[in-house]
Design a protein around this motif. Sequence first.
Motif, PDB file in Angstrom:
ATOM      1  N   UNK A 159     -12.555  -2.263  -3.621  1.00  0.00           N
ATOM      2  CA  UNK A 159     -12.941  -2.534  -5.001  1.00  0.00           C
ATOM      3  C   UNK A 159     -13.304  -1.207  -5.653  1.00  0.00           C
ATOM      4  N   UNK A 160     -12.522  -0.811  -6.654  1.00  0.00           N
ATOM      5  CA  UNK A 160     -12.730   0.474  -7.328  1.00  0.00           C
ATOM      6  C   UNK A 160     -12.801   1.627  -6.320  1.00  0.00           C
ATOM      7  N   UNK A 161     -12.016   1.527  -5.273  1.00  0.00           N
ATOM      8  CA  UNK A 161     -11.992   2.542  -4.216  1.00  0.00           C
ATOM      9  C   UNK A 161     -10.566   2.653  -3.685  1.00  0.00           C
ATOM     10  N   UNK A 162      -9.649   3.162  -4.509  1.00  0.00           N
ATOM     11  CA  UNK A 162      -8.231   3.129  -4.157  1.00  0.00           C
ATOM     12  C   UNK A 162      -7.881   4.022  -2.969  1.00  0.00           C
ATOM     13  N   UNK A 163      -6.802   3.690  -2.248  1.00  0.00           N
ATOM     14  CA  UNK A 163      -6.288   4.565  -1.194  1.00  0.00           C
ATOM     15  C   UNK A 163      -5.952   5.937  -1.783  1.00  0.00           C
ATOM     16  N   UNK A 164      -5.995   6.945  -0.925  1.00  0.00           N
ATOM     17  CA  UNK A 164      -5.968   8.307  -1.449  1.00  0.00           C
ATOM     18  C   UNK A 164      -5.036   9.242  -0.681  1.00  0.00           C
ATOM     19  N   UNK A 165      -4.324  10.073  -1.429  1.00  0.00           N
ATOM     20  CA  UNK A 165      -3.688  11.286  -0.936  1.00  0.00           C
ATOM     21  C   UNK A 165      -4.368  12.434  -1.671  1.00  0.00           C
TER      22      UNK A 165
ATOM     23  N   UNK B  52      -5.387  -1.894  -3.837  1.00  0.00           N
ATOM     24  CA  UNK B  52      -5.346  -1.043  -5.019  1.00  0.00           C
ATOM     25  C   UNK B  52      -4.163  -0.099  -4.964  1.00  0.00           C
ATOM     26  N   UNK B  53      -3.830   0.490  -6.093  1.00  0.00           N
ATOM     27  CA  UNK B  53      -2.720   1.429  -6.166  1.00  0.00           C
ATOM     28  C   UNK B  53      -3.124   2.777  -5.582  1.00  0.00           C
ATOM     29  N   UNK B  54      -2.141   3.527  -5.115  1.00  0.00           N
ATOM     30  CA  UNK B  54      -2.394   4.834  -4.537  1.00  0.00           C
ATOM     31  C   UNK B  54      -2.948   5.787  -5.595  1.00  0.00           C
ATOM     32  N   UNK B  55      -3.980   6.524  -5.216  1.00  0.00           N
ATOM     33  CA  UNK B  55      -4.577   7.518  -6.091  1.00  0.00           C
ATOM     34  C   UNK B  55      -4.307   8.911  -5.523  1.00  0.00           C
TER      35      UNK B  55
END
Length: 276
Positions: A263-269, A7-10
């Motif tokens: 799944x619906x749990x994007x990587x995070x900063x 997933x894209x970074x969130x």
Amino acid sequence: MHWLLSGSLSVETLTVNIQDLPASLKGTKLVQMSDLHYDGLRLSEEMLEKAIATSNEAEPDLVILTGDYVTDDPTPIHKLVLQLKNLQSRAGIYAVLGNHDIYYHRSKAEITDALTSIGIAVLWNEIAYPLGEELPLVGLADYWSREFHPASVMNQLDPAKPRIVLSHNPDTAEFLKQWRVDLQLSGHSHGGQLVLPGVGPVVVYYKQLIDKIPKRVRRRIPFLKGSLAKVMRHWEWAQGFHYVGTNQLYVNRGLGTYPPGRLFCPPEVTIITLQG
């Protein structure tokens, strides 16, 4: 890992109220990153570079790293620090170690030495004061290590003073309820990785779901064979902000990814602003 499985970074932003926060520290900005699992598989170079750029663009007062920089072999840490040295922060970069960072006998020392070589302070049952004496920063030993003894650290603090606690595993929030913790920052869970919109992390309902899958099928799927209770007990704290008693806990979803992916749990900063 391919972006389709990650997933894209969130970028998550939140404001946290800290009781007794000095006026001079109101508006202090923290950036948290966690669970990089840098091993050539679970985190792409593009994702890492974007996360670092996002952190720098936020112009944080403090950068916090909450563990699991590698997956098992500590060797990739030497390549990882070449990227992490690009992180910028007014008052420094502080880190704790996760369970994967102590996987081998040599891992703890090798990872600590690599991080400190680029100016990142690694706290292992230690207290630091990057923002001044009025807001201690506590870094605890990993929960799964033999050196997780929070009393030896927490009892040193003045109960009248606010404090931020870094602890890789959110389960430690249960033990820390006996002390004042104005903000605990953790990772470890990867947010549960598989999330159903409007429902939450699948892992919260894991036992109910698994019981409906025939054992002969479970034995063929590695993800279903193990016990997720060994990874974490309080999966209800898998991601986001929580109250644990009167203490405040924030759990970062991490940057790295394990199979079968997210799944619906994007990587995070995470960008956190402190207010009184």
